[in-house]
Design an enzyme around this catalytic site. Structure first.
Site, PDB file in Angstrom:
ATOM      1  N   GLU A 165     -18.634  75.454  -6.164  1.00  0.00           N
ATOM      2  CA  GLU A 165     -17.460  76.165  -5.649  1.00  0.00           C
ATOM      3  C   GLU A 165     -17.906  77.567  -5.240  1.00  0.00           C
ATOM      4  O   GLU A 165     -18.466  78.303  -6.057  1.00  0.00           O
ATOM      5  CB  GLU A 165     -16.381  76.284  -6.731  1.00  0.00           C
ATOM      6  CG  GLU A 165     -15.647  75.015  -7.046  1.00  0.00           C
ATOM      7  CD  GLU A 165     -14.549  75.241  -8.083  1.00  0.00           C
ATOM      8  OE1 GLU A 165     -13.379  74.944  -7.782  1.00  0.00           O
ATOM      9  OE2 GLU A 165     -14.858  75.697  -9.205  1.00  0.00           O
ATOM     10  N   ASN A 171     -11.527  73.929 -12.641  1.00  0.00           N
ATOM     11  CA  ASN A 171     -11.015  74.113 -13.995  1.00  0.00           C
ATOM     12  C   ASN A 171      -9.502  74.260 -14.062  1.00  0.00           C
ATOM     13  O   ASN A 171      -8.903  74.015 -15.111  1.00  0.00           O
ATOM     14  CB  ASN A 171     -11.708  75.301 -14.663  1.00  0.00           C
ATOM     15  CG  ASN A 171     -13.095  74.917 -15.133  1.00  0.00           C
ATOM     16  OD1 ASN A 171     -13.301  73.825 -15.647  1.00  0.00           O
ATOM     17  ND2 ASN A 171     -14.062  75.795 -14.942  1.00  0.00           N
TER      18      ASN A 171
END
Length: 283
Positions: A152, A190
């Protein structure tokens, strides 16, 4: 912007993995850790993994030797003065990371990009402690780094297009699939993963089913390669708690409230695989 030499800060599991893939991909790499024991352990792990890759015919001896030649241990943060990109991979604490970024901002050359491997903390806030906020960015690698293909790339509010494109090019050279993510708590990975793990912990807490049965439901019923409680143990329950607290504080939404059982396990020192006990026991 040309990136040729990279320093990785922190020789733990993530830092060593990042250093390994960077060296394998042709970059000159400094792996830094102030703790000499941790630094030696990180270097030894990389060497073992590279030798194992040759045994399994995933790389040639020439490729292995080249990667090892390009990798140098360091316990001097001043060595960042020779690097084009510094990737921080220390513990998930804003206080610790901010201190590292302030020091790096003083040492690193003016053109250098400062990246964080944070899994949830705000890049915008890290950038603000430096005098080069436009050259600060997030590079959230997945664990184990040599195996997992995703990274990411997180843009802080101040991150320039030039910085983003330079890091995107690094991702391609590392043979990773990069996704562009804006700076919100937990990013994408997350923000989705940790509430699922937290809910699995609530299911244990409320006595709905055993950890093994919960993991079996998710593996066989949802086709997950690993159950959420096994995954939590592998990530580290302290890390899971830290990320849930970032989500809870960042959004102020009760759906992100960490399960009391998660807090209890962390207080007991039951952190998962690394401590020998979490939701499962490890010899």
């Amino acid at each position: 912007m040309s990136i040729n030499k990279i320093m990785v800060i922190g020789a733990g599991q993530m830092g060593a993995g990042i250093a390994q893939v960077c060296a394998q991909s042709g970059f000159d790499v400094l792996l830094y850790d102030l703790n000499e024991k941790a630094l030696n352990k990180g270097m030894n792990i990389i060497e073992k993994l590279l030798f194992r890759a040759v045994e399994k015919e995933r790389m040639t001896e020439t490729e292995r030797d080249g990667a090892l030649r390009r990798l140098t241990p360091s316990n001097q943060l001043q060595d960042a003065a020779t690097c084009d990109l510094i990737i921080e991979a220390v513990i998930e604490s804003m206080e610790v990371k901010s201190k590292v970024f302030r020091e790096l901002d003083e040492i690193a050359p003016k053109h250098a990009i400062l990246a964080s491997n944070t899994s949830s903390l705000p890049i915008t806030e890290l950038a603000a402690v430096t005098n080069r906020p436009d050259q600060v960015i997030g590079m959230h690698f997945m664990n184990p780094v040599p195996v997992m293909k995703l990274v990411e790339i997180i843009r802080g509010l101040q991150t320039s297009d030039e910085t983003y494109l330079a890091i995107e090019a690094v991702g391609k050279k590392l043979q990773k699939t990069s996704v562009e993510v804006n700076d919100f708590p937990g990013f994408v990975s997350n923000r989705i993963l940790m509430p699922m793990i937290n809910e699995a912990i609530y299911t244990v807490y409320e006595g709905v089913a055993s950890p093994a049965d919960i993991d079996t439901v998710m593996k066989l019923g949802m086709n997950h390669p690993m159950g959420p409680l096994t995954l939590a143990d592998f990530i580290g329950l302290d890390t899971c708690l830290s990320i849930m607290e970032v989500l809870y504080e960042g959004f102020g939404d009760s759906k992100y409230r960490p399960c009391p059982l998660l807090r209890k396990y962390v207080k007991a020192g039951w952190l998962g695989k690394k401590s020998g006990r979490g939701f499962y026991e490890y010899s």
